[in-house]
Design a protein around this motif. Structure first.
Motif, PDB file in Angstrom:
ATOM      1  N   UNK A 259      18.803  76.619  54.757  1.00 32.81           N
ATOM      2  CA  UNK A 259      19.769  75.509  54.806  1.00 32.81           C
ATOM      3  C   UNK A 259      19.864  74.842  53.429  1.00 32.81           C
ATOM      4  N   UNK A 260      18.715  74.560  52.809  1.00 29.84           N
ATOM      5  CA  UNK A 260      18.707  73.847  51.525  1.00 29.84           C
ATOM      6  C   UNK A 260      19.296  74.655  50.371  1.00 29.84           C
ATOM      7  N   UNK A 261      19.219  75.998  50.470  1.00 31.05           N
ATOM      8  CA  UNK A 261      19.768  76.830  49.389  1.00 31.05           C
ATOM      9  C   UNK A 261      21.288  76.707  49.321  1.00 31.05           C
ATOM     10  N   UNK A 262      21.893  76.398  50.470  1.00 34.70           N
ATOM     11  CA  UNK A 262      23.355  76.323  50.526  1.00 34.70           C
ATOM     12  C   UNK A 262      23.994  77.699  50.363  1.00 34.70           C
ATOM     13  N   UNK A 263      23.180  78.775  50.415  1.00 34.55           N
ATOM     14  CA  UNK A 263      23.700  80.128  50.203  1.00 34.55           C
ATOM     15  C   UNK A 263      24.039  80.779  51.546  1.00 34.55           C
TER      16      UNK A 263
ATOM     17  N   UNK B 149      15.621  82.297  49.256  1.00 30.08           N
ATOM     18  CA  UNK B 149      17.055  82.629  49.382  1.00 30.08           C
ATOM     19  C   UNK B 149      17.692  83.028  48.047  1.00 30.08           C
ATOM     20  N   UNK B 150      17.232  82.441  46.934  1.00 23.92           N
ATOM     21  CA  UNK B 150      17.798  82.768  45.615  1.00 23.92           C
ATOM     22  C   UNK B 150      17.465  84.211  45.241  1.00 23.92           C
ATOM     23  N   UNK B 151      16.225  84.620  45.483  1.00 25.72           N
ATOM     24  CA  UNK B 151      15.814  86.002  45.194  1.00 25.72           C
ATOM     25  C   UNK B 151      16.584  87.004  46.062  1.00 25.72           C
ATOM     26  N   UNK B 152      16.861  86.617  47.295  1.00 27.28           N
ATOM     27  CA  UNK B 152      17.598  87.519  48.203  1.00 27.28           C
ATOM     28  C   UNK B 152      19.081  87.536  47.829  1.00 27.28           C
ATOM     29  N   UNK B 153      19.652  86.370  47.605  1.00 22.79           N
ATOM     30  CA  UNK B 153      21.078  86.277  47.290  1.00 22.79           C
ATOM     31  C   UNK B 153      21.415  87.065  46.024  1.00 22.79           C
ATOM     32  N   UNK B 154      20.499  86.987  45.023  1.00 20.67           N
ATOM     33  CA  UNK B 154      20.742  87.655  43.734  1.00 20.67           C
ATOM     34  C   UNK B 154      20.474  89.151  43.803  1.00 20.67           C
ATOM     35  N   UNK B 155      19.852  89.608  44.892  1.00 17.53           N
ATOM     36  CA  UNK B 155      19.578  91.038  45.040  1.00 17.53           C
ATOM     37  C   UNK B 155      18.264  91.490  44.423  1.00 17.53           C
TER      38      UNK B 155
END
Lengths: 204, 204
Positions: free
Chosen positions: A73-77, A54-60
Motif C-alpha cells: 500500500x505504501x509503495x503506491x505501486x 515493492x520497489x525491487x519487484x516493480x523494477x524487475x
C-alpha cells in the motif's frame, strides 16, 4: 532462476520457514549474505527493508516479493498480488487516548504510513493533518505532537504502555506475494511451478 | 524547562556525553525512559529517530534539537542553527563503481536522502532519476537497481565491501544544534545559559 525479495526483520524468518515447508532449502541462510540460493530449485533470496520490497519487484530486480500488505500500500505501486500467506498477521489501526474523537478542528495524525493514512482519511471524508514520522510514533500523542496515530498493531502492548487504545481499523495486514509484471509473462512456467508449491501447502 | 530532542542511535550517546561535559547530569540515562531529566538544571531529553528531530523542534514539542546536518537538510524545514558540535563527523557522498561517470542517458541514483540528492543534482545540472530506498542502499548498484548511490559515509568500509568508491562529496556532516523559532524568542534567557555552557566547552 527466480529471484525473491524478502522483507527483512520479523517477516524474513517466517518467509524462509514457509518456503522450506514448501520443499526449498537454503543452506547459506545463516551466512549473512546478500543473496542466498536454493541452486537445485533455481531460487534466489534477496533480503531488503520491508518498504523496499515493492520497489525491487516493480523494477524487475526481483521477480517475486514477499512483504506485508502495508509495504505494498505504501509503495503506491501497482503490482500483481496472486496470493496472501498465512503469517505476518497484524492490523493497521488508528490509535489515540480513549476519549479521542475526530472533530471539526483539524486533527493531527502522526504515522510512518502516510499513504495508508491519506486513503483512510479520504474514505471517511475526514479533514486531518498527517505528520510523517520515522519511528516511535506512539510517543507523538504522549508529548503532544499529534492527536492520534496510524500504526501497525500486533499485540497492542506498545499502545497500552503509552495509554493509547485502538480507535478504528484501517486495514488487515498479512504477508503477501507480489510479482513483477514482465516476469509474470516471461517466466510463466517457473512461476507456475513456484506457486503450485505454495498453494499446495496453503491447502493442506 | 528546556526540552532537547536527541537523534537516537550513534549520536545519542555522544550528545549525552557532550552535555555531561558541559556540566549537566542525567541520572536516569540507563532507564530506557522516553524522557530523561536534569531536574536541577531544568533540562529534559527526548530521544527520537534522527530524521524526526527537526519535526519535534519545528513543531515546538522540543525547544532544541541535536542531530546530523543530513537530518536538517532532509526535513526541508527552516530552523535556526546557532552551532555545530565537534562530533558525528561524516560525509554525504555520491558512490558507485570506480568506472562510474554521469553521462547523457538518465542515471539512476538510489538513496535514503532524496532531498539532499535532488539539491546535489540540481546544483550540478545533472539529469538523473532518484530511487528512494529505506535501507541497504549499497546493495542497489550491486544488483542493478541503480547506477550510483547517495549515502552517508564514515569509514568507507561498507562501500569497499560492495566494490564501491566515493565519486563526489555532497556535503560534510556533523552534529548540529537547531532551535525552535518561538522558543528562540520566548526562552531567550534559558537558551543563552545553555549555549554559554556549550560554547565554553567548544572553546576550551
Amino acid at each position: 532462476m527466480l529471484r525473491i525479495a524478502l522483507a527483512k526483520g520479523r517477516l524474513e524468518s517466517e518467509s524462509i520457514s514457509y518456503l522450506e515447508k514448501c520443499g526449498y532449502t537454503f543452506p547459506e541462510k545463516s551466512d549473512r549474505k546478500l543473496l542466498i540460493r536454493d541452486s537445485e530449485n533455481n531460487i534466489e533470496l534477496l533480503s531488503v527493508k520491508p518498504l523496499d520490497v515493492p520497489i525491487y519487484v516493480y523494477s524487475g530486480i526481483a521477480d517475486i516479493g514477499i512483504c506485508g500488505t502495508d509495504s505494498i500500500v505504501e509503495s503506491g505501486l501497482s503490482l500483481i498480488q496472486p496470493m496472501k500467506l498465512p503469517f505476518g498477521i497484524c492490523s493497521m489501526v488508528v490509535a489515540s487516548f480513549p476519549d479521542f474523537k475526530f472533530n471539526g478542528r483539524r486533527t493531527k495524525i502522526a504515522t510512518k504510513f502516510p499513504i495508508s493514512t491519506k486513503k483512510y482519511l479520504s474514505s471517511k471524508s475526514i479533514d486531518a493533518d498527517i505528520i510523517k514520522l520515522n519511528g516511535s510514533v506512539e510517543l507523538a500523542p504522549v508529548v503532544g505532537l499529534a492527536d492520534a496515530i496510524v500504526d501497525i498493531v500486533q499485540t497492542g502492548r506498545t499502545l497500552k504502555e503509552h495509554g493509547l487504545t485502538i480507535i478504528d481499523e484501517v486495514y488487515k495486514i498479512s504477508a503477501m506475494v507480489c510479482v513483477n509484471n514482465v516476469s509474470y509473462r516471461t517466466k510463466r512456467m517457473d512461476l507456475q511451478f513456484f506457486f503450485d508449491k505454495l498453494w499446495k501447502l496453503l491447502d493442506s
